[in-house]
Design an enzyme around this catalytic site. Sequence first.
Site, short mmCIF file in Angstrom:
data_model
loop_
_atom_site.label_atom_id
_atom_site.label_comp_id
_atom_site.label_asym_id
_atom_site.label_seq_id
_atom_site.Cartn_x
_atom_site.Cartn_y
_atom_site.Cartn_z
N ASP A 86 34.85 41.23 39.73
CA ASP A 86 34.56 40.66 38.42
C ASP A 86 34.14 39.20 38.58
OD1 ASP A 86 34.22 40.87 35.72
OD2 ASP A 86 36.26 40.25 35.24
N TYR A 102 32.54 35.51 36.51
CA TYR A 102 33.03 34.54 35.53
C TYR A 102 31.83 33.67 35.22
CZ TYR A 102 36.54 30.84 34.21
OH TYR A 102 37.32 29.89 33.59
N HIS A 133 31.94 30.64 28.18
CA HIS A 133 33.30 31.17 28.35
C HIS A 133 34.11 30.27 29.29
CE1 HIS A 133 36.64 33.90 29.06
NE2 HIS A 133 36.37 33.91 30.35
N ARG A 180 42.46 22.46 30.43
CA ARG A 180 42.36 21.20 31.17
C ARG A 180 41.70 20.08 30.36
NH1 ARG A 180 40.98 25.02 34.74
NH2 ARG A 180 38.82 24.79 34.13
N GLU A 182 38.10 41.45 27.02
CA GLU A 182 37.02 40.57 27.46
C GLU A 182 35.73 41.37 27.39
OE1 GLU A 182 37.88 38.73 31.29
OE2 GLU A 182 39.05 37.16 30.31
N GLU A 194 32.31 42.32 28.43
CA GLU A 194 31.50 42.14 29.64
C GLU A 194 30.44 43.23 29.76
OE1 GLU A 194 33.44 41.28 33.29
OE2 GLU A 194 35.18 40.31 32.35
N ASP A 197 37.25 44.13 30.05
CA ASP A 197 38.16 43.69 31.11
C ASP A 197 39.46 43.22 30.44
OD1 ASP A 197 39.15 42.80 33.54
OD2 ASP A 197 38.23 40.83 33.33
N ARG A 246 47.19 37.80 28.85
CA ARG A 246 47.06 36.35 29.03
C ARG A 246 48.36 35.69 29.48
NH1 ARG A 246 41.81 35.98 29.62
NH2 ARG A 246 40.68 36.90 27.87
N GLN A 252 49.08 36.63 33.07
CA GLN A 252 48.12 35.94 33.92
C GLN A 252 48.48 34.47 34.13
OE1 GLN A 252 44.05 36.49 32.69
NE2 GLN A 252 43.22 35.07 34.20
N TYR A 255 48.89 33.70 38.19
CA TYR A 255 47.58 33.59 38.84
C TYR A 255 47.44 32.42 39.82
CZ TYR A 255 45.22 29.74 36.43
OH TYR A 255 44.82 28.51 35.99
N LYS A 306 45.42 42.01 35.08
CA LYS A 306 44.13 42.67 34.93
C LYS A 306 44.17 44.12 35.41
CE LYS A 306 41.34 38.98 34.04
NZ LYS A 306 40.32 38.88 32.98
N THR A 346 40.85 48.72 33.11
CA THR A 346 39.55 48.12 32.85
C THR A 346 38.69 49.25 32.31
OG1 THR A 346 39.85 46.71 34.79
CG2 THR A 346 37.63 46.82 33.87
N THR A 363 33.29 37.49 31.07
CA THR A 363 33.24 37.46 29.61
C THR A 363 31.95 36.80 29.13
OG1 THR A 363 35.61 37.22 29.70
CG2 THR A 363 34.57 36.81 27.58
N GLU A 419 39.44 32.99 23.06
CA GLU A 419 38.49 31.99 22.55
C GLU A 419 38.34 32.08 21.03
OE1 GLU A 419 36.04 33.75 25.81
OE2 GLU A 419 34.86 31.94 25.46
#
Lengths: 697, 697
Positions: A168, A170, A175, A184, A244, A246, A279, A283, A286, A290, A299, A303, A402, A416
Site C-alpha cells: 500500500d 501513501y 491526504h 505534527r 480509506e 483507494e 483500506d 486508527r 495504529q 505503528y 490494517k 482490506t 487514500t 480527515e
Amino acid sequence: MESSWIHVQEDSDFSLQNLPYGIFSLKSEGQQGRARVGVAIGDYVLDLSALATAGLFRDVTVRATVLKTNSVEKIGENGTSADKAAVLADSSECTWPLDTSVFSQPTLNAFMASGKPSWQAIRKRLTQLLANGGDPILKDNAPLKRLALISACETKLHLPADIGDYTDFYSSREHATNVGTMFRGKDNALQPNWLHLPVGYHGRASSVVVSGTNVVRPRGQLQADPSDDKKGSVYGACRLLDFELEMAFYVGGPPTALGRPLTIEEAEEHIFGFSLMNDWSARDIQKWEYVPLGPFGAKNFSTTISPWVVTLDALEPFRCTSSAGPAQDSPAPLSYLHDKDYSTGSYNVNLEVGIQTDDMMSASVVSRSNFRNMYWNAKQQLVHHSVTGCNMRPGDLLGSGTISGQDSTSYGSMLELSWRGAKEIPLSDGTTRKFLKDGDTVKMRGYCQGDGFRVGFGECDGRILPAGSEDLVLSAQPFTTTFKPAYHTLKLHGCRTSNSWRVRICLHLKNIPFSCLPDIAPRHAEQSGEECGEMNLLQLVPTLEVSDTTGGVHVLTQSMAIIEFLEAAFQGSYPVLPSDPLARAQVCQISEMINSNQITLEIMKSSGNESELTCRQHAQVLTEKCCAALETIVGDTYCVGDSITMADTYLIPMLYDARRCEANLDRFQKLLNIEAKCANMAAFQAARADVQLGAFA
Amino acid sequence: MESSWIHVQEDSDFSLQNLPYGIFSLKSEGQQGRARVGVAIGDYVLDLSALATAGLFRDVTVRATVLKTNSVEKIGENGTSADKAAVLADSSECTWPLDTSVFSQPTLNAFMASGKPSWQAIRKRLTQLLANGGDPILKDNAPLKRLALISACETKLHLPADIGDYTDFYSSREHATNVGTMFRGKDNALQPNWLHLPVGYHGRASSVVVSGTNVVRPRGQLQADPSDDKKGSVYGACRLLDFELEMAFYVGGPPTALGRPLTIEEAEEHIFGFSLMNDWSARDIQKWEYVPLGPFGAKNFSTTISPWVVTLDALEPFRCTSSAGPAQDSPAPLSYLHDKDYSTGSYNVNLEVGIQTDDMMSASVVSRSNFRNMYWNAKQQLVHHSVTGCNMRPGDLLGSGTISGQDSTSYGSMLELSWRGAKEIPLSDGTTRKFLKDGDTVKMRGYCQGDGFRVGFGECDGRILPAGSEDLVLSAQPFTTTFKPAYHTLKLHGCRTSNSWRVRICLHLKNIPFSCLPDIAPRHAEQSGEECGEMNLLQLVPTLEVSDTTGGVHVLTQSMAIIEFLEAAFQGSYPVLPSDPLARAQVCQISEMINSNQITLEIMKSSGNESELTCRQHAQVLTEKCCAALETIVGDTYCVGDSITMADTYLIPMLYDARRCEANLDRFQKLLNIEAKCANMAAFQAARADVQLGAFA
C-alpha cells in the site's frame, strides 16, 4: 459510439467500452462453486471459459515484439534503461495462439501473467463478439448464450487473483498533508522524503477480501490514556474504525527477476488493471503500534477490494490531460522516477464513498474525490517498488493510498472528514458520524464518464460487524484450497450414456477436474475393428478410472459406488451426502428407488419380448408409479433438505428419460420444482448430454 | 541416546533426533528438477516421496482429538479462550490414514497444513525406519536405499514453502535498545509500546530466497547529506549494507478464519518449525525511506532463509529452563499475550554469524548469540499477529527480529557490532568491516547441543554481488511456476514396454505429472476375456492420452511424436530438444538411428523365421554396428552437448536391450560414460522398468 446487442443502461458501470475481468461462480452452486473467468457487460456476466470451450477464441492469435532470451537489459547508473536501443535490435516480431486454459482457472493470475499482447487480443475479440454489427457467432447461438451469458444477480464474485504480495502506498499529497497537519502541525506536515519518493509499506495479502465480505470490528491494544503514551495500553475493541478510499492495481506480465528493477519505460506493460479498494484502518490501534515499523494489526484485519478489474486499455480514453492533476516539479523526481508522460499518467475517475445503515434505503455520500488527485502515479509506484531489486509477480496488488482532494468534501477517510473527530459528518437519516459504527456498510463507487457510456468499477462494499462476532464472518469468507488431493487423474467412461449423467453432475458440483470419454476410445475402436468396439463396457458404464499420485490406477463402476468414493476422496468439495445419518439414508433411499426403476426399464427394453409401443406404455406406468412415490417423500426445496444431494443428481436424468417415454409428469409438482431449480445451475448444465464432447465445437 | 544405522558425525546438524524437513531436487536434473520433500540425516537426504511410493508409510495412522465442526470457540472479552472447557466436551478422538501425497509436492505447505498429529505420526515412523533396532524394511532393501537415500552433495535445496505472507518482528530487547540508543539516546531507547506488544511489520514474500542465492547490492534513494534530511536524496548503491541474524518459523495447521484471533493456548499447534534467517538490510536506504510507514525497499531486495525446517518436536528437549532468558514482568503482558509457560517458551539455540571473502578458507565469526535472548517468544508473536483478526495460513513465515545478546560480541547486525560505523570489526584475513563489502559471503549457523548429538539448522548463506549485476543473480534464483498448463491429464499406456521407457524418462525430466498404465487396463482384460486382452495395442505402445482443460481427449502414438508434443506443450519444463537447429538435428539423427535399429530387431523377432539363437546373434551384430556408429558421433558429456536431450532418453533403453541380447559393449566407452551419468539421475531411475507400478509394494 460502438454499442452492444446486449442491453446496457447509459449509467451502467459495464459498457461495451469497459469489459472488466473478474472471477465468478454461480450462487446456485453454493460455497464450492466452480470459479472461473468472466467479463461484466450491462447486467450480465459473460463466462469466458464457456466461450473458450465453444471454440470462440480458436482463431485469436497474439502478436508481439519479443526480446530474445539472453538480452538482459542493463540498467544504467541513473536507474534508467540505458541500453534500450541495443536491446530492441535483438528483438523480433512473433505471433502465437492464445492459451484459453487461463479462463477456466479460479484466479486471474495466469491471464495476468500472459502479458499485454494477450490482454489486447482478447479485448479485441470480445468487442467483436459483443458489438452490434460484429461477429454474430455468439449473438445467434441461443444455447450458447443461455450457457455463457449469465444474469449478474445469479453470480457470486470472488477475489480476482491469488495475491502474492500486497503493498500500500501513501501517494495523495492532500491526504499526507492532512494527516501530517493533524499529528505534527502545518509546518511539518509532509515528512522530508515524501516529495522524493512514493512512500509505501508492505501489507497483508491473506486478509484482502472481496466486496461483500463482512468486516469484524477489530480488538487489540489501545493506549490507556490517548494523551500519554507512558500510561501503557489496554485490550479492547477499536473505537476509531475508519475507511480509506483507494484504488489499487494488479501486476501483470511475466514475473520479474529478483535484483532486476523495472524502468519507468517498462512499467505500463506490468500493470494489468485497476480496482477500487477500502483500506480499513483502526486508527487508535495504529497510533499505539505503528512506531517505528509502520501499520500492522491496525490494517491486517481486512482490506476490501472490488471484484472487477478494469484494464488500462479501457481506461486509456480517460487519461488525464496535461492541465489536470498536480504538478511534479518542486523537486523534480530523480531520473529513475521521472515519467515524461507524468501529466497524462493518471486517470479521470470519479470516486465516492457512502455510508449506509440497515435503516437507510440507500447510502449517504460522505466523500466525492477523483483518482487524478494522486501525486505519484501507478508507474512511479511500481518502479520505486522494484528499485532496490524487489521482484514483482503477476497478481501482486499495489494500493494507491487514500485519495483525498483539496476540498474538504473530497477527503478519503473519516479521520480527515471529521478532522480527527472534531467535526460531526451528517448522514441522510439524521444521524452523524465521526468514525464508523457497527452495522454501517461502507460503499465505494468509481467510474469514468464517456460520451453516453461509463467505464465503472462496480461495488466495493463492506459491512461492519460488532467486535467478537467472528463466527458471523466465516460464511462470508470465500476459501479456496490449493492443495492437491491424493487422487489426481479421473477419467469417466461412457459420457454419452444417461447412467453416467449422475456422476457427471457430482463431478461438476464438486468442481473436480476429470476427462470424459465416450463408451470406448474412438482410436481403439478404429484399430481393433467393430467386434472390439462392440465390447462397449455395457455393464461398466459409468466407469471411473482413478490414478493416485503414486501412479496406481483404480477402476470403479456403479454410479453410487463412484459417488460415494468421490465424497470420501475429495473432502472439502461440495458434499452430496449429508453428514446426518438419517438425511443420508433418505438420500440413498431416493437414489435406490430411482435406480431400481431405471434398471427395470433397461432390462425390459433389452429383453425384446415386447413391441416398442407396449414397451413404452409399460415404461410410462412404471415411471409414473415411481414418481408418485417420490413425490410423497421429497422435500420442498430439493429431494432432501435445503441443498443439492446425490438424490437430485439421480432425479434429473430420470425425469429426462420419463419425458422420452412420454410419461405424464404434471401432477408431480414437487419433482418439477426441483427440476426447475437444478436446471439453472451450472453443474447441471455442464453435465447435460447435449453439451458433452464439444457439442458447440 | 538412540542412534541411526546411517552414519551421523557427532557434530552433524542432522542427527536422528533432528529430522528436519526440506524441499530438494537432484543437481543432475538441472533447473527443472522434480522438487519433493526430503529429510536431512547425517550427510544424506531421505526422499520421503520415494518412501511413500514404496509403501513405507502405508500403516501410519494419525490420531487426534478433533473438535466438531460447529463448535466455534468464542474469544472472551480479555482475548483468552473463555469457553475452552465447553468446546472440549464437544470433541472426539479420531484416527485417519496419513495422506502421503504431500511428500510429492514441490513445497511443504500441504504437509504443514496437515497439522501436528500428522507431523508427529511421520516423525515417529521416520525414527522407526532410521534407528538402530527399529523397523529394518528400509535398511535391508538395497535398491530402495539407492533410490531414497541420496548423498546431500547431489541435492539442490529449494525454498521450503510457498510463503503466502512474510512478517518480521523486532523482539530482542537488546537489539531494540541498541538501535534506539544510537538514534534517540539511551533514555528514550525503547519506544513506549515496545514492552507491551511484539512490534512487527509486514515484509515482502516474493523476495524470500533460499540459502545460496546471491544477493545484489541494492541501489535506491540515499540522503544527499546524511546529517540533513532537508537536502533531499540521490540515487546510488547502498553504502551501509548489513545482515540481521534472525530465526523464523513457519505457520502450520489448517488456515485460520479471518476475524478469529488465535489464543495463546492454541498457538503452538500452529507453529510447524524453525529456520535461520538473514534479514538483509540497506541501512542508508532505510533511514531515508522508513518514516512514517516502516522499512520497504531497504528490506525487500532479498531475505535469505535456511532450507531445512526443524520441528518443535525436535526442539522440545532444548526448551529454556525457567532460569534462562529474560523476565517478562515489568510490565506484565495483557491477558491475551500472557504465556504461563513464558519462561520455557523459547529454545536454547547457539547462533553465530561469519563473514567469508573469496580469499578466505573459512568464515570469520563476527557474532555469537543465542535464540533464548528473545523477549517476546514465537507464541506471543503469532497471537499478537492475529489479535485484530488477521488470518494465518500454513506456510506463512514469521521472523523473530534481530537476535542480539547483552554482550557486544553477541550483537546480531553490523549496525550494532560496529556501533553505527564507529568501530572496525576485524576479520581473520586481517581486513576489517564496518558494513558488508561486495564479495562477502555472510554465513549463519545455529544448533542445539544435546548429549553426544546436535539438532542443527544447516546453512543460511548469501554472497553479495556488486550493484548492477542483476544478470548474475538470475541463474541462482529458483523459480517455480504455479500456472496450470493447457493439458492437464496425461495417461501413458504400455508402461512395461521398453518402447515407452523413452517417453517416461522425458516425462520425469520435465516433471510432468502423468499416470502410467500397463498395456491394457487389467479390469478390461479380465472382463472381456483373453481375446480382447490380446488386442494389446501392439502398434500403439507407447500411447499417450492427453486431456485438455476443456475436456477434449487426444491420443498420440510414436515416441518421437509424443516427445515433440511434450516439448511444445510444456514450455518452461526441462527442454530435451535444443533450440539451436543444428544441435536439434543431431539429437533427432541419433534418436532415429536407435529407433531404426530397435524396429529392425522387433520385426526380426516377430517374423519367427529364425531360431532364437540365430535371432540373438543377428541382434548382437546389428546392435554392435549401431553402437559403433553412435560412438563416433556422440559428445563427451552426453549424446549432444552438455545436457540431457531426447537422444539420451533413446540411448539408455537401447543399451539395456543390447545387454539382453549379450552384445559386447566394452569398446563403446563414450556410450558407457553417458549411461553411467544418466544412471545416477532421478528421472532415469524413476523411469526404469523395475520401479514401475509399485515394484516395491
